[in-house]
Write an enzyme that holds these catalytic residues in place. Sequence first.
Site, PDB file in Angstrom:
ATOM      1  CG  HIS A 170      -0.491   0.168   2.531  1.00 18.86           C
ATOM      2  ND1 HIS A 170      -0.090  -0.582   3.481  1.00 18.86           N
ATOM      3  CD2 HIS A 170       0.021   1.419   3.139  1.00 18.86           C
ATOM      4  CE1 HIS A 170       0.705  -0.174   4.522  1.00 18.86           C
ATOM      5  NE2 HIS A 170       0.589   1.132   4.276  1.00 18.86           N
ATOM      6  CG  ASP A 235     -13.273  -9.934   3.876  1.00 22.37           C
ATOM      7  OD1 ASP A 235     -13.114  -8.696   4.241  1.00 22.37           O
ATOM      8  OD2 ASP A 235     -13.949 -10.426   4.093  1.00 22.37           O
ATOM      9  CB  SER A 311       2.798   1.189   6.850  1.00 25.02           C
ATOM     10  OG  SER A 311       1.700   1.481   7.518  1.00 25.02           O
TER      11      SER A 311
END
Length: 378
Positions: A170, A235, A311
């Site tokens: 991401h 998910d 992250s």
Amino acid sequence: MEPAFRMAGLSTLILLLCAAKDAMPSSSHWKPTWPSYRVPVILPQSTLNLDKPQFDAEARLEVVSPCGPACHKSSPLPTYEKVKNYLSYETLYANGSLTETEVGIYILSNGGDGSQGKSRTKRQIYGYDSRFSIFGKDFLLNYPFSTSVKLSTGCTGTLVAEKHVLTAAHCIHDGKSYVKGAQKLRVGFLKPKLKDGSKGANITNSAMPEKMKFQWIRVKRTHVPKGWIKGNANDIGMDYDYALLELKKPHKRKFMKIGVSPPARHLPGGRIHFSGYDNDRPGNLVYRFCDVKDETYDLLYQQCDAQPGASGSGVYVRMWKRQNHKWERKIIGIFSGHQWVDMNGTPQDFNVAVRITPLKYAQICYWIKGNYLDCREG
């Protein structure tokens, strides 16, 4: 004699999916020991050129998913075709070109297995803030802290080879498009900033380090699994929140190898460790460790204090390497973000790390080595 391959069938795939969960250390010795795994082989089958991306997404420094351990554990096992699809990947090059590579999953058949939904604040702190800022070049420039690097998109990464950095997907791609700055992605290394501006390796009394600064290296290409790109709307997205960056030149630092994630109950003290560049402490490398609270095949749930910016940090543990007769740290996961989990009717908040499974190990290792023979030991 060349080893023979056979395509992994569904039953074999199920065994591989369960391997990390059920693997036991091969010794009852008191030392927490790296277990051996049967690692599959993942090889490219075909590569297609794609249109150049737009690079119009905003960089995401955290990921939120409402699907917790119970949700993941109740999900059916993916089919072989789905897993192949998830492990296929896109490669982004520095000139903006983009390719998509389909893969096959194989098992060596001649015994050569090489084994013996709620909103929340940005703050991901649980009670007392237990993070430690790492100061001073004697710590920052030494292993393992020296393996942590900063991405120009705002995330953290970890050195896993001479020219490779492991991070979260991401940080590069929002699931629909590549983020702004991904084409000119850079990786920052903390270096001493000398008072007299000297660039020499020898530091004298007249040129003592005043503070640290980042030295940047451009990224040559980036690999992102299709499981992230195709799964981000459901998910399974967070399960594949990892990416590998190849630098344009070697970084010349000691790196940390990747390894297959053992079950949480086999981790030393049940704990994990990671260091990152949390955005509430600009310019500081922040270290933390904590207990693993729960796990699924693909994810580790913990409450390590963290902020956006951490992250992409490599989650590691230190265990005994029997073959080498020494202690060794390995990256077993990638810090991704946080999840709200319904625990007996009460919402509970967890930070989440993506586990390096045998399949993911085979994929990432092949990205690094380019040769499956170097990826037989997880």
